[in-house]
Write an enzyme that holds these catalytic residues in place. Structure first.
Site, PDB file in Angstrom:
ATOM      1  N   GLN A 168      -3.299   0.236 -14.834  1.00  0.00           N
ATOM      2  CA  GLN A 168      -2.681  -1.508 -13.459  1.00  0.00           C
ATOM      3  C   GLN A 168      -3.266  -1.295 -12.838  1.00  0.00           C
ATOM      4  OE1 GLN A 168       1.079  -3.078 -15.406  1.00  0.00           O
ATOM      5  NE2 GLN A 168       1.074  -4.544 -13.665  1.00  0.00           N
ATOM      6  N   ASP A 169      -2.321  -0.981 -11.428  1.00  0.00           N
ATOM      7  CA  ASP A 169      -3.088  -0.273 -10.568  1.00  0.00           C
ATOM      8  C   ASP A 169      -1.988   1.144  -9.652  1.00  0.00           C
ATOM      9  OD1 ASP A 169       0.507  -0.669 -10.094  1.00  0.00           O
ATOM     10  OD2 ASP A 169      -0.083  -1.833  -8.125  1.00  0.00           O
ATOM     11  N   PRO A 170      -2.681   1.098  -8.379  1.00  0.00           N
ATOM     12  CA  PRO A 170      -2.370   2.409  -7.937  1.00  0.00           C
ATOM     13  C   PRO A 170      -1.637   2.695  -7.464  1.00  0.00           C
ATOM     14  CG  PRO A 170      -4.924   2.308  -6.737  1.00  0.00           C
ATOM     15  CD  PRO A 170      -3.907   0.546  -7.558  1.00  0.00           C
TER      16      PRO A 170
ATOM     17  N   SER B  70      -6.582  -3.042 -11.111  1.00  0.00           N
ATOM     18  CA  SER B  70      -6.706  -3.341  -9.397  1.00  0.00           C
ATOM     19  C   SER B  70      -6.432  -2.105  -8.231  1.00  0.00           C
ATOM     20  CB  SER B  70      -5.306  -4.094  -9.112  1.00  0.00           C
ATOM     21  OG  SER B  70      -5.028  -4.791  -8.323  1.00  0.00           O
TER      22      SER B  70
ATOM     23  N   ALA C 277       1.793  -3.686  -7.268  1.00  0.00           N
ATOM     24  CA  ALA C 277       1.136  -4.578  -7.670  1.00  0.00           C
ATOM     25  C   ALA C 277       0.982  -5.959  -7.080  1.00  0.00           C
ATOM     26  CB  ALA C 277       2.088  -4.981  -8.855  1.00  0.00           C
TER      27      ALA C 277
END
Length: 254
Positions: free
Chosen positions: A77-79, A139, A148
């Site tokens: 999803q995101d780092p 993302s 996020a």
């Protein structure tokens, strides 16, 4: 001392411009180009305001791996949003970093599927990318301590284009879609493409055991290898460390 993985000012546009031509093709559509320009502008503004942004190399998942080289796609999803963690590969952290819970569950699942195989000592999944595994977050950047924080800033338009580019390649791929966010990307995969699509909950401890599709016990890694073998392709060695020598074909084949 954590590895310095902070994104530096005025480097993101150059990194995007240096992507191999095969990936650049996904960024040429006007809507994608606008989204990329917009997210770069936002990030540069946040850096100028003193924000700390990770990772230093947001496009690392695409380096050394063309769309045609991709055999397996794993979407994040995101780092990770802590110092020294994110390195531009979904779920991966440097070897000297504390192992995050999701990665711990991923390794536990692999050990369950390949009886007798030890848990990896290292956390850096670069060894997977060298075998054709695309570890792509949807993302590509995040601010320190703010999960996020760069979602819905334009990255999703960019990464959707990258996923679509891979999915349109003539060679079938395996897509591992863990959690609702990743599973929503199935709409980007063409019908009748021959891709293998495997779905389960996200490996986070919050959902890894939750029915009806728990991550723990999903069997995805062995199923990918069986599918690759059916196509006459070399299975993925999910465990061997890069400094341990030759791939243990007996453990990861059929």
């Amino acid at each position: 001392m954590p590895h310095d993985n902070r994104l530096q000012t005025n480097t993101l546009a150059a990194q995007a411009a240096e992507l191999p031509p095969a990936w650049q093709a996904a960024l040429q559509a006007p809507a994608v180009a606008r989204a990329l320009a917009g997210v770069i502008a936002h990030i540069e503004q946040r850096l100028a305001e003193g924000a700390v942004v990770y990772p230093a190399t947001p496009f690392r998942a695409l380096q050394g791996l063309s769309p045609a080289d991709v055999r397996v796609v794993i979407l994040g999803q995101d780092p990770y949003h802590g110092p020294g963690q994110a390195q531009g590969l979904a779920f991966s952290v440097p070897d000297d970093c504390k192992r995050p819970p999701s990665l711990r569950n991923i390794f536990s699942q692999i050990a369950q599927e390949f009886t007798g195989a030890p848990l990896p000592r290292g956390n850096d999944l670069t060894r997977w990318t060298r075998q054709g595994v695309l570890l792509l977050n949807t993302s590509l950047t995040v601010e320190d301590g703010q999960p996020a924080s760069h979602a819905r800033r334009g990255w999703e338009t960019v990464t959707d284009a990258l996923i679509s580019l891979v999915a349109r390649d003539s060679t079938p791929k395996a897509f591992l879609l863990w959690g609702a966010h990743a599973q929503a990307k199935q709409v980007l995969l063409p019908d009748h493409s021959g891709h293998l699509v495997l779905k389960a909950n996200h490996p986070s401890p919050l959902s890894a055991r939750r029915p009806p599709a728990p991550f723990l016990g999903c069997g995805h890694f062995a199923r990918v290898n069986a599918w690759l073998a059916e196509q006459g392709k070399t299975p993925i060695d999910w465990i061997t460390e890069e400094n341990e020598g030759d791939v243990r074909q007996g453990e990861f084949g059929l």
